[in-house]
Design a protein around this motif. Sequence first.
Motif, PDB file in Angstrom:
ATOM      1  N   ALA A 226       0.820  -1.414   0.288  1.00  0.00           N
ATOM      2  CA  ALA A 226      -0.057   0.084  -0.309  1.00  0.00           C
ATOM      3  C   ALA A 226       0.652   1.023  -0.107  1.00  0.00           C
ATOM      4  N   GLU A 227       2.406   1.581   0.409  1.00  0.00           N
ATOM      5  CA  GLU A 227       2.715   1.861   0.754  1.00  0.00           C
ATOM      6  C   GLU A 227       3.709   2.194  -0.595  1.00  0.00           C
ATOM      7  N   ASP A 228       4.132   1.610  -0.875  1.00  0.00           N
ATOM      8  CA  ASP A 228       5.228   1.192  -2.176  1.00  0.00           C
ATOM      9  C   ASP A 228       4.801   1.156  -3.538  1.00  0.00           C
ATOM     10  N   ASN A 229       2.979   0.924  -3.525  1.00  0.00           N
ATOM     11  CA  ASN A 229       2.772   0.957  -4.720  1.00  0.00           C
ATOM     12  C   ASN A 229       1.025   1.871  -4.810  1.00  0.00           C
ATOM     13  N   ALA A 230       0.639   2.563  -4.274  1.00  0.00           N
ATOM     14  CA  ALA A 230      -0.250   2.565  -4.195  1.00  0.00           C
ATOM     15  C   ALA A 230      -1.464   3.132  -4.760  1.00  0.00           C
ATOM     16  N   PHE A 231      -0.817   2.814  -5.792  1.00  0.00           N
ATOM     17  CA  PHE A 231      -2.056   3.111  -7.460  1.00  0.00           C
ATOM     18  C   PHE A 231      -2.849   1.714  -7.249  1.00  0.00           C
ATOM     19  N   LEU A 232      -1.412   0.555  -7.808  1.00  0.00           N
ATOM     20  CA  LEU A 232      -1.934  -0.962  -7.727  1.00  0.00           C
ATOM     21  C   LEU A 232      -2.134  -1.165  -6.891  1.00  0.00           C
ATOM     22  N   TYR A 233      -2.082  -0.802  -5.815  1.00  0.00           N
ATOM     23  CA  TYR A 233      -2.959  -1.535  -4.429  1.00  0.00           C
ATOM     24  C   TYR A 233      -4.448  -0.647  -4.562  1.00  0.00           C
ATOM     25  N   GLY A 234      -4.606   0.447  -4.923  1.00  0.00           N
ATOM     26  CA  GLY A 234      -5.986   0.790  -4.813  1.00  0.00           C
ATOM     27  C   GLY A 234      -6.617   0.212  -6.169  1.00  0.00           C
ATOM     28  N   LEU A 235      -6.579   0.138  -7.229  1.00  0.00           N
ATOM     29  CA  LEU A 235      -6.644  -0.827  -8.367  1.00  0.00           C
ATOM     30  C   LEU A 235      -7.386  -2.289  -7.790  1.00  0.00           C
ATOM     31  N   PHE A 236      -6.549  -2.695  -7.337  1.00  0.00           N
ATOM     32  CA  PHE A 236      -6.724  -4.209  -6.497  1.00  0.00           C
ATOM     33  C   PHE A 236      -7.812  -4.374  -5.567  1.00  0.00           C
ATOM     34  N   ALA A 237      -8.102  -3.194  -4.596  1.00  0.00           N
ATOM     35  CA  ALA A 237      -8.551  -2.963  -3.433  1.00  0.00           C
ATOM     36  C   ALA A 237      -9.993  -3.087  -4.056  1.00  0.00           C
ATOM     37  N   VAL A 238     -10.699  -2.182  -5.206  1.00  0.00           N
ATOM     38  CA  VAL A 238     -11.401  -1.563  -6.144  1.00  0.00           C
ATOM     39  C   VAL A 238     -11.710  -3.230  -6.543  1.00  0.00           C
ATOM     40  N   GLY A 239     -10.795  -3.720  -7.309  1.00  0.00           N
ATOM     41  CA  GLY A 239     -11.237  -5.219  -8.491  1.00  0.00           C
ATOM     42  C   GLY A 239     -11.973  -6.175  -6.622  1.00  0.00           C
ATOM     43  N   LEU A 240     -10.487  -6.387  -6.330  1.00  0.00           N
ATOM     44  CA  LEU A 240     -11.577  -6.824  -5.493  1.00  0.00           C
ATOM     45  C   LEU A 240     -13.424  -6.863  -4.608  1.00  0.00           C
ATOM     46  N   SER A 241     -13.069  -4.887  -4.273  1.00  0.00           N
ATOM     47  CA  SER A 241     -14.705  -5.378  -3.728  1.00  0.00           C
ATOM     48  C   SER A 241     -15.610  -5.756  -4.510  1.00  0.00           C
ATOM     49  N   LEU A 242     -15.497  -4.965  -6.016  1.00  0.00           N
ATOM     50  CA  LEU A 242     -15.879  -5.547  -7.417  1.00  0.00           C
ATOM     51  C   LEU A 242     -16.897  -6.819  -7.630  1.00  0.00           C
ATOM     52  N   PHE A 243     -15.161  -7.883  -7.326  1.00  0.00           N
ATOM     53  CA  PHE A 243     -15.498  -8.804  -7.590  1.00  0.00           C
ATOM     54  C   PHE A 243     -16.514  -9.575  -6.626  1.00  0.00           C
ATOM     55  N   MET A 244     -16.096  -9.315  -4.614  1.00  0.00           N
ATOM     56  CA  MET A 244     -16.860  -9.294  -3.908  1.00  0.00           C
ATOM     57  C   MET A 244     -18.573  -8.567  -3.655  1.00  0.00           C
ATOM     58  N   GLY A 245     -18.300  -8.205  -4.354  1.00  0.00           N
ATOM     59  CA  GLY A 245     -20.597  -7.291  -4.451  1.00  0.00           C
ATOM     60  C   GLY A 245     -21.085  -8.413  -5.778  1.00  0.00           C
TER      61      GLY A 245
END
Length: 255
Positions: A226-245
């Motif tokens: 999250a600290e080193d790759n904030a952009f990729l971490y954000g994309l992963f978090a959004v993708g994970l949320s959509l998948f769980m939904g």
Amino acid sequence: MRLLFVLLLALGIAGPAFAQGREPILVPDISEHDIVLRQGFTGADLLLFGALLDPSGGRANGAYDVVVVLKGPTEEIRLREKERWFGIWVNADSTAYRSVPSFYAIASSRPIAEIVDDSTAAIYELGLPWLQLSPTGSIDPGEQTRFSAGLVDLRQRQGLYAQYDTGVTVSEDVLYRARFPIPSNVIPGRYVAETFAIADGRVITSATSEVLVRKEGFEGVVAEEAEDNAFLYGLFAVGLSLFMGWVAGRLFALV
């Protein structure tokens, strides 16, 4: 022979006087230099201890008060005030701080007000009222004071700020110790413990030591990414949320 006698006599007189004029040294240590935040971490007790010695290794001359301060890494924050409008809590005024210690705890052998005056306390940040919170922007001084007091109060209730008057125990004017509870909501980073020896309202000497608070395992990997790759971490978090939904929707469709 007479000259040697006079020289020894002079040294015998001057020696103790010179020793009395020497400033003491602090030898600090910490019970744990490495605190690991794992799953289920509920907090820890940190013991800061050490000795106050004469440079020759003996007992320091005179009585000293000892103050120990433990600070966590600083962070930028924005503090928002809530107001109730028609039964609903909404954001109202806010202010920002450039450098706020995430953790601050101080312990002293006596109440700080009995050890140093306000000017010295402000210079060395000895006590919660003297924390330098570094606000940004322009705001009415009275409002800034109110926000800063609110921030300190909030963090006290979270267990992140604390002041322990008489929290330092000094034995035989040599050994000292202070115990700080570390709550489970501390953030990882480098924590600095600074110890002060004070006499007659003046800081005589100080010494620092460090504690590293870090995460380990899956949580550590997530925090590091999250600290080193904030952009990729954000994309992963959004993708994970959509998948769980999507998964939750499919499960409800089958019921």
